[in-house]
Design a protein around this motif. Structure first.
Motif, PDB file in Angstrom:
ATOM      1  N   PRO A 120      36.084  55.244  48.711  1.00 21.70           N
ATOM      2  CA  PRO A 120      36.913  54.074  48.430  1.00 21.70           C
ATOM      3  C   PRO A 120      36.910  53.648  46.963  1.00 21.70           C
ATOM      4  O   PRO A 120      37.936  53.195  46.454  1.00 21.70           O
ATOM      5  CB  PRO A 120      36.336  52.976  49.335  1.00 21.70           C
ATOM      6  N   ILE A 121      35.776  53.788  46.268  1.00 20.02           N
ATOM      7  CA  ILE A 121      35.788  53.391  44.859  1.00 20.02           C
ATOM      8  C   ILE A 121      36.634  54.362  44.031  1.00 20.02           C
ATOM      9  O   ILE A 121      37.272  53.975  43.044  1.00 20.02           O
ATOM     10  CB  ILE A 121      34.360  53.273  44.286  1.00 20.02           C
ATOM     11  N   GLU A 122      36.679  55.639  44.431  1.00 25.00           N
ATOM     12  CA  GLU A 122      37.527  56.595  43.728  1.00 25.00           C
ATOM     13  C   GLU A 122      39.006  56.281  43.978  1.00 25.00           C
ATOM     14  O   GLU A 122      39.844  56.414  43.076  1.00 25.00           O
ATOM     15  CB  GLU A 122      37.199  58.015  44.175  1.00 25.00           C
ATOM     16  N   VAL A 123      39.323  55.859  45.189  1.00 23.59           N
ATOM     17  CA  VAL A 123      40.696  55.439  45.491  1.00 23.59           C
ATOM     18  C   VAL A 123      41.073  54.224  44.652  1.00 23.59           C
ATOM     19  O   VAL A 123      42.188  54.136  44.117  1.00 23.59           O
ATOM     20  CB  VAL A 123      40.833  55.138  47.007  1.00 23.59           C
ATOM     21  N   LEU A 124      40.142  53.280  44.517  1.00 24.85           N
ATOM     22  CA  LEU A 124      40.398  52.099  43.685  1.00 24.85           C
ATOM     23  C   LEU A 124      40.633  52.496  42.227  1.00 24.85           C
ATOM     24  O   LEU A 124      41.480  51.907  41.542  1.00 24.85           O
ATOM     25  CB  LEU A 124      39.231  51.122  43.789  1.00 24.85           C
ATOM     26  N   ALA A 125      39.881  53.483  41.738  1.00 20.33           N
ATOM     27  CA  ALA A 125      40.083  53.952  40.364  1.00 20.33           C
ATOM     28  C   ALA A 125      41.478  54.537  40.196  1.00 20.33           C
ATOM     29  O   ALA A 125      42.165  54.273  39.197  1.00 20.33           O
ATOM     30  CB  ALA A 125      39.022  54.995  40.009  1.00 20.33           C
ATOM     31  N   MET A 126      41.925  55.330  41.158  1.00 19.42           N
ATOM     32  CA  MET A 126      43.253  55.930  41.090  1.00 19.42           C
ATOM     33  C   MET A 126      44.343  54.866  41.097  1.00 19.42           C
ATOM     34  O   MET A 126      45.296  54.917  40.307  1.00 19.42           O
ATOM     35  CB  MET A 126      43.436  56.898  42.273  1.00 19.42           C
ATOM     36  N   ILE A 127      44.205  53.877  41.974  1.00 20.76           N
ATOM     37  CA  ILE A 127      45.219  52.822  42.068  1.00 20.76           C
ATOM     38  C   ILE A 127      45.231  51.964  40.813  1.00 20.76           C
ATOM     39  O   ILE A 127      46.301  51.574  40.309  1.00 20.76           O
ATOM     40  CB  ILE A 127      44.968  51.952  43.321  1.00 20.76           C
ATOM     41  N   THR A 128      44.041  51.666  40.277  1.00 22.69           N
ATOM     42  CA  THR A 128      43.967  50.812  39.095  1.00 22.69           C
ATOM     43  C   THR A 128      44.629  51.475  37.896  1.00 22.69           C
ATOM     44  O   THR A 128      45.433  50.847  37.192  1.00 22.69           O
ATOM     45  CB  THR A 128      42.499  50.470  38.777  1.00 22.69           C
ATOM     46  N   TYR A 129      44.309  52.734  37.642  1.00 25.22           N
ATOM     47  CA  TYR A 129      44.979  53.443  36.548  1.00 25.22           C
ATOM     48  C   TYR A 129      46.464  53.666  36.858  1.00 25.22           C
ATOM     49  O   TYR A 129      47.296  53.757  35.950  1.00 25.22           O
ATOM     50  CB  TYR A 129      44.299  54.781  36.265  1.00 25.22           C
ATOM     51  N   SER A 134      55.590  51.757  37.055  1.00 25.09           N
ATOM     52  CA  SER A 134      56.248  50.528  37.533  1.00 25.09           C
ATOM     53  C   SER A 134      56.247  50.443  39.053  1.00 25.09           C
ATOM     54  O   SER A 134      56.120  49.349  39.619  1.00 25.09           O
ATOM     55  CB  SER A 134      57.680  50.467  37.005  1.00 25.09           C
ATOM     56  N   TRP A 135      56.357  51.590  39.725  1.00 28.92           N
ATOM     57  CA  TRP A 135      56.401  51.558  41.179  1.00 28.92           C
ATOM     58  C   TRP A 135      55.068  51.184  41.824  1.00 28.92           C
ATOM     59  O   TRP A 135      54.989  50.937  43.018  1.00 28.92           O
ATOM     60  CB  TRP A 135      56.891  52.889  41.742  1.00 28.92           C
ATOM     61  N   ALA A 136      53.989  51.114  41.018  1.00 25.34           N
ATOM     62  CA  ALA A 136      52.669  50.752  41.557  1.00 25.34           C
ATOM     63  C   ALA A 136      52.257  49.333  41.179  1.00 25.34           C
ATOM     64  O   ALA A 136      51.158  48.902  41.522  1.00 25.34           O
ATOM     65  CB  ALA A 136      51.617  51.741  41.053  1.00 25.34           C
ATOM     66  N   ASN A 137      53.141  48.608  40.485  1.00 28.42           N
ATOM     67  CA  ASN A 137      52.761  47.304  39.940  1.00 28.42           C
ATOM     68  C   ASN A 137      52.340  46.294  40.999  1.00 28.42           C
ATOM     69  O   ASN A 137      51.549  45.403  40.723  1.00 28.42           O
ATOM     70  CB  ASN A 137      53.908  46.706  39.114  1.00 28.42           C
ATOM     71  N   GLN A 146      39.269  39.852  37.747  1.00 35.02           N
ATOM     72  CA  GLN A 146      39.236  41.259  38.157  1.00 35.02           C
ATOM     73  C   GLN A 146      40.560  41.646  38.792  1.00 35.02           C
ATOM     74  O   GLN A 146      41.310  40.802  39.297  1.00 35.02           O
ATOM     75  CB  GLN A 146      38.098  41.508  39.158  1.00 35.02           C
ATOM     76  N   HIS A 147      40.849  42.933  38.754  1.00 35.70           N
ATOM     77  CA  HIS A 147      42.044  43.466  39.399  1.00 35.70           C
ATOM     78  C   HIS A 147      41.696  43.794  40.846  1.00 35.70           C
ATOM     79  O   HIS A 147      40.903  44.698  41.105  1.00 35.70           O
ATOM     80  CB  HIS A 147      42.530  44.716  38.665  1.00 35.70           C
ATOM     81  N   VAL A 148      42.283  43.067  41.783  1.00 32.13           N
ATOM     82  CA  VAL A 148      41.969  43.261  43.197  1.00 32.13           C
ATOM     83  C   VAL A 148      43.220  43.700  43.944  1.00 32.13           C
ATOM     84  O   VAL A 148      44.355  43.453  43.508  1.00 32.13           O
ATOM     85  CB  VAL A 148      41.403  41.962  43.826  1.00 32.13           C
ATOM     86  N   LEU A 149      43.009  44.354  45.061  1.00 31.13           N
ATOM     87  CA  LEU A 149      44.113  44.878  45.852  1.00 31.13           C
ATOM     88  C   LEU A 149      44.926  43.759  46.493  1.00 31.13           C
ATOM     89  O   LEU A 149      44.372  42.782  46.996  1.00 31.13           O
ATOM     90  CB  LEU A 149      43.575  45.794  46.943  1.00 31.13           C
ATOM     91  N   THR A 150      46.227  43.932  46.482  1.00 31.16           N
ATOM     92  CA  THR A 150      47.111  43.070  47.255  1.00 31.16           C
ATOM     93  C   THR A 150      47.230  43.645  48.665  1.00 31.16           C
ATOM     94  O   THR A 150      46.631  44.683  48.977  1.00 31.16           O
ATOM     95  CB  THR A 150      48.501  43.015  46.614  1.00 31.16           C
ATOM     96  N   ALA A 151      48.017  42.989  49.519  1.00 27.46           N
ATOM     97  CA  ALA A 151      48.218  43.509  50.880  1.00 27.46           C
ATOM     98  C   ALA A 151      48.843  44.893  50.832  1.00 27.46           C
ATOM     99  O   ALA A 151      48.410  45.820  51.547  1.00 27.46           O
ATOM    100  CB  ALA A 151      49.091  42.548  51.673  1.00 27.46           C
ATOM    101  N   SER A 152      49.859  45.063  49.977  1.00 29.49           N
ATOM    102  CA  SER A 152      50.480  46.389  49.869  1.00 29.49           C
ATOM    103  C   SER A 152      49.519  47.390  49.237  1.00 29.49           C
ATOM    104  O   SER A 152      49.529  48.576  49.583  1.00 29.49           O
ATOM    105  CB  SER A 152      51.767  46.302  49.039  1.00 29.49           C
TER     106      SER A 152
END
Length: 554
Positions: A120-129, A134-137, A146-152
């Motif tokens: 999960p932390i590796e997934v968070l790294a991928m999403i954060t970078y 623009s499609w990942a904003n 901190q940058h935290v996950l939204t529902a999407s």
């Protein structure tokens, strides 16, 4: 991130035969040091410099040095143990030999917890970078700095976890073959970044900018060691230890490989910290280090590269932010399934975890690792929040090694040791104290969640035994593990009452909390040594597992 690219494992069921055929000792010094170095230099470098700078300011450079010394002390203890008993997953297995079933099950659970939280932390790294696109904003939001996950974002994270899990079902052999290439890439990209940043832009004035070089004092420096990704990045040294049985000259090469890999890793990480700090434009460091604009960067190194007109390097870094975390996540989710498989083979968890598909993949363990990994996104929705949990779980797993070291030195003084740690009598308790310092510096916010995870593990272990969900009923040796609940609860109370806890007026102010941890740790250390298993039983368990496993390496 410094966690090993080699999937962790845990004790198999005792084999039926016990011989001691010789190993093929063909791995040289370069092979040993590269095994550890490839593990130490990983995806943690993508965020470590940013996180440490926000917590400690430019004094984060000192934090990296402290983290390196702490890891080196723990690693040297592992070097002797790895030479004595060259078995896979030794970190989680040494306590089983020294203290029996209850301790073995506990440290096996700590090992599983560490492995299951890496994906999960590796997934968070991928999403954060990935916020670069623009499609990942909409996948992240800023909350509490901190940058935290939204529902999407959580939905995307779950889908990425599903992809990683599915690939583990289908092509783990292919993944293993690409590990060597991935290691070259993982080490090469940070070195390229250091070189390019150093010659492209270097503002020496940044070291005293904002609110100074050391704005948050000792607490900031020490907190950064555990909570910003420093220890997390430096984990993985044990890979040289795990190859001890195949080392051509273990007495000479293992300590050199362990020490060398950590020293090289620390130098690289310090240089990354220096060039990241020196390359920051003035607009990124106005105000204080804790609130400066660079803290909001979702792809720190890549975005700084863009700011200083190094678009080609930014492209490489965004690519690395998929390759390095993705590869590590792939390995570790299957590693978690292997740990649960081994725990089941020993009778500690339900026998369902031994279920495999036609490719021999332990699918039940993969599914559970997937579910637990997805659950992690709820209490730990950001990279930095989850890194503290993994650091504490890893250090807790490593803490069993100094205790086992002390037992083996006392109970098995004449056993062959290809590498014998000089000053082992005082280095071993020191290593245990250092491990507990790292848990203290992680802080109460992280440690209480780790405590909940540990309790869940014990519920599973107890339920498995009470309801006989596994036909194997291992001997628990509760007397030899009587110190363990006191240790876990006692550390929790000290952290709560410390300067790293939630109290406005802590019982143990800064420095006194470290004194309390040191005194408590030494008490637990010598208590554990006093009640450890007798020599004959330790030798019998070792002979059941170590000799047959060595034969598989021949």
């Amino acid at each position: 991130m410094g966690i090993s690219e080699t999937a962790p494992s845990t004790p198999p069921a005792p084999p039926s035969r016990a011989g001691r055929p010789g190993l093929r000792r063909e791995v040289g010094f370069i092979g040993l040091i590269w095994a550890s170095e490839g593990s130490i230099i990983g995806s943690g470098w993508l965020f470590g410099a940013q996180g440490a700078l926000g917590v400690a300011g430019p004094a984060a450079i000192i934090s990296w040095g402290i983290g390196g010394i702490a890891i080196l002390i723990l690693a040297l203890v592992h070097a002797e143990l790895g030479g004595m008993y060259p078995v896979s997953g030794g970190t989680a297995r040494f306590p089983h030999y020294a203290f029996g079933g209850a301790a073995g099950a506990s440290f096996g659970w700590f090992s599983w917890l560490q492995a299951a939280t890496v994906a999960p932390i590796e997934v968070l790294a991928m999403i954060t970078y990935g916020q670069h696109y623009s499609w990942a904003n909409g996948w992240l939001k800023t909350q509490g700095g901190q940058h935290v996950l939204t529902a999407s974002g959580i939905i995307v994270a779950v889908l990425l976890m599903a992809v990683i899990t599915a690939i583990n079902f289908l092509s783990i052999r292919l993944l293993a073959r690409t590990n060597s290439v991935a290691t070259w890439w993982k080490v090469g990209v940070p070195l390229l970044t250091i070189f390019v940043f150093a010659i492209a832009q270097f503002h020496g004035s940044n070291f005293t900018a904002a609110n100074g070089f050391d704005p948050y004092g000792a607490k900031g420096i020490l907190s950064a060691v555990s909570t910003s990704g420093i220890i997390f990045a430096l984990l993985g040294f044990e890979q040289a230890d795990q190859l001890a049985g195949e080392s051509a000259n273990p007495k000479r090469d293992i300590p050199r490989a362990v020490i060398g890999s950590i020293v090289i890793g620390v130098i690289i990480y310090i240089l990354l910290q220096v060039v990241f700090l020196a390359a920051l434009p003035a607009s990124q460091i106005q105000g204080t280090w804790a609130t400066a604009a660079f803290n909001t960067l979702t792809g720190p190194f890549a975005q700084v590269a863009t700011l200083i007109s190094l678009g080609w390097l930014a492209t490489i870094l965004y690519l690395d932010a998929v390759i390095s975390p993705g590869g590590t996540g792939l390995i570790y989710i299957t590693g978690a399934s292997r740990v649960s498989y081994g725990l089941s083979r020993n009778g500690y968890v339900p026998s369902a975890f031994e279920s495999t598909n036609r490719r021999g993949v332990p699918w039940a363990g993969l599914v559970v690792a997937f579910v637990i990994g997805c659950i992690c996104f709820l209490p730990f929705p950001s990279w930095r929040s989850l890194v503290g949990l993994i650091t504490s779980a890893s250090v807790l797993m490593y803490a069993g090694a100094p205790l086992s070291f002390g037992v083996f030195r006392r109970r098995l003084p004449d056993t062959e040791r290809p590498y014998r740690l000089p000053g082992g009598r005082w280095m071993s308790p020191l290593a245990f104290v250092v491990a507990n310092f790292l848990i203290l510096w992680s802080g109460w916010t992280t440690d209480w969640k780790l405590g909940i995870a540990i309790l869940i593990g014990y519920v599973v272990l107890i339920a498995n035994r009470v309801f006989k969900m596994n036909p194997i009923q291992p001997q628990l040796d509760l007397r030899a593990a009587q110190w363990l609940p006191v240790y876990l609860i006692g550390m929790g109370l000290i952290v709560y009452a410390s300067d790293f806890g939630p109290l406005k007026h802590p019982w143990f102010p800064l420095w006194w909390d470290m004194v309390a941890v040191a005194v408590f740790s030494l008490g637990i250390y010598y208590w554990a040594l006093a009640v450890a298993l007798p020599t004959a039983k330790i030798q019998r368990m070792v002979d059941q597992v170590v000799a047959p496993e060595e034969s598989t390496l021949h």
